[in-house]
Design a protein around this motif. Sequence first.
Motif, PDB file in Angstrom:
ATOM      1  N   UNK A 237      37.792  31.603  34.230  1.00  0.00           N
ATOM      2  CA  UNK A 237      38.576  32.320  33.583  1.00  0.00           C
ATOM      3  C   UNK A 237      37.872  33.327  32.962  1.00  0.00           C
ATOM      4  N   UNK A 238      36.647  33.007  32.152  1.00  0.00           N
ATOM      5  CA  UNK A 238      36.125  34.393  31.272  1.00  0.00           C
ATOM      6  C   UNK A 238      35.215  35.023  32.255  1.00  0.00           C
ATOM      7  N   UNK A 239      34.935  34.703  32.532  1.00  0.00           N
ATOM      8  CA  UNK A 239      34.013  35.184  34.323  1.00  0.00           C
ATOM      9  C   UNK A 239      35.220  36.395  34.745  1.00  0.00           C
ATOM     10  N   UNK A 240      36.598  36.202  35.257  1.00  0.00           N
ATOM     11  CA  UNK A 240      37.282  36.436  35.608  1.00  0.00           C
ATOM     12  C   UNK A 240      37.393  37.868  34.610  1.00  0.00           C
ATOM     13  N   UNK A 241      38.048  37.398  33.550  1.00  0.00           N
ATOM     14  CA  UNK A 241      38.183  38.495  31.970  1.00  0.00           C
ATOM     15  C   UNK A 241      37.516  39.466  32.292  1.00  0.00           C
ATOM     16  N   UNK A 242      36.481  39.087  32.157  1.00  0.00           N
ATOM     17  CA  UNK A 242      34.686  39.606  31.647  1.00  0.00           C
ATOM     18  C   UNK A 242      35.333  40.975  33.161  1.00  0.00           C
ATOM     19  N   UNK A 243      35.457  40.581  34.770  1.00  0.00           N
ATOM     20  CA  UNK A 243      35.308  41.169  35.749  1.00  0.00           C
ATOM     21  C   UNK A 243      36.639  42.323  35.538  1.00  0.00           C
ATOM     22  N   UNK A 244      37.723  41.794  35.232  1.00  0.00           N
ATOM     23  CA  UNK A 244      38.345  42.339  34.805  1.00  0.00           C
ATOM     24  C   UNK A 244      37.666  43.978  34.122  1.00  0.00           C
ATOM     25  N   UNK A 245      37.399  43.978  33.402  1.00  0.00           N
ATOM     26  CA  UNK A 245      37.211  44.801  32.492  1.00  0.00           C
ATOM     27  C   UNK A 245      35.793  45.625  32.655  1.00  0.00           C
ATOM     28  N   UNK A 246      35.019  45.185  33.309  1.00  0.00           N
ATOM     29  CA  UNK A 246      33.927  45.190  33.696  1.00  0.00           C
ATOM     30  C   UNK A 246      34.219  46.849  35.059  1.00  0.00           C
ATOM     31  N   UNK A 247      35.129  45.853  35.762  1.00  0.00           N
ATOM     32  CA  UNK A 247      35.513  47.157  36.752  1.00  0.00           C
ATOM     33  C   UNK A 247      36.757  48.132  35.713  1.00  0.00           C
ATOM     34  N   UNK A 248      37.291  48.280  35.025  1.00  0.00           N
ATOM     35  CA  UNK A 248      37.810  48.794  34.593  1.00  0.00           C
ATOM     36  C   UNK A 248      37.271  50.196  33.378  1.00  0.00           C
ATOM     37  N   UNK A 249      36.529  49.873  32.687  1.00  0.00           N
ATOM     38  CA  UNK A 249      35.505  50.371  32.274  1.00  0.00           C
ATOM     39  C   UNK A 249      34.797  51.022  32.979  1.00  0.00           C
ATOM     40  N   UNK A 250      34.105  50.859  34.335  1.00  0.00           N
ATOM     41  CA  UNK A 250      33.058  51.161  34.821  1.00  0.00           C
ATOM     42  C   UNK A 250      33.931  52.429  35.961  1.00  0.00           C
TER      43      UNK A 250
END
Length: 279
Positions: A237-250
């Motif tokens: 769950x943490x990895x998915x949350x991190x990935x979502x924010x990562x893509x948004x910030x990119x």
Amino acid sequence: MTEQKKDTVSVIIPTFNRAWTLKRAIDSALAQDYRHREIIVVDDGSTDPTQELLAGYKDQIRVLVQENKGVSAARNLGIQESQGSFIALLDSDDAWEKNKLSCQAAFFQSNPGAMICQTEEIWIRKGKRVNPKKKHKKSSGMIFEPSLRLCLVSPSAVMMRKQLFDQKGMFNEAFPVCEDYDLWLRISHDTPVYLIDIPLTVKTGGHGDQLSASHSQDKYRIQSILDLIESNVLSSDQEQAALNVFKEKCRIFANGCMKRGREKEGAHYLMLAGGKGSS
């Protein structure tokens, strides 16, 4: 690291050409009503009158001097040379209420399993008190996911057990900014960050020499999230949350690059937004 003294709080103040505000920070540390403390000021290669200012404190503080390597290296040196079981960070443009350390020390005494806590803050911008926005509201406990979007822990508000650095590593010296965001994510994914809901830290901003004003913070937040994902320490769950924010910030950073004519850099971050990738 040096031998640790139980109950001693090591106050680490990094500074670079901040003689104009450093005295206020040091004086607020010296005024603490908690006496089991040492104050370490790390001069990161200042060329202003910092050394003359520090000389006036004589043996009230410890002074370490290094060539200019950045705030992370300065903090790390202070932590490595400290003797306390607890570390309290204080930025050179911030200050504390006189019971800040005693309040946090009492919290740790009452909560022996706690590793890190922070206080609430009073925000001063360009000489005036301002109210933090709703998005900056601090929570207590497991704060990893809300901390992905923006930094919810302030260095000057924190006290932590020194052993936490052995477990999580030090500040990333490759980061000119967002080094604190990076450390708090490494800590908070499995460690509660507790909040003492009393404003005992005075956080000052709005001046021109702030590092955050001269560097793109999102670029380093993107790298921090990517490093954390690739370390394989996150839950699914943490990895998915991190990935979502990562893509948004990119995507946000890429659009900013494109607007400023940095097409190659923008294309790189758009590519990262499309897949995890690495930068």
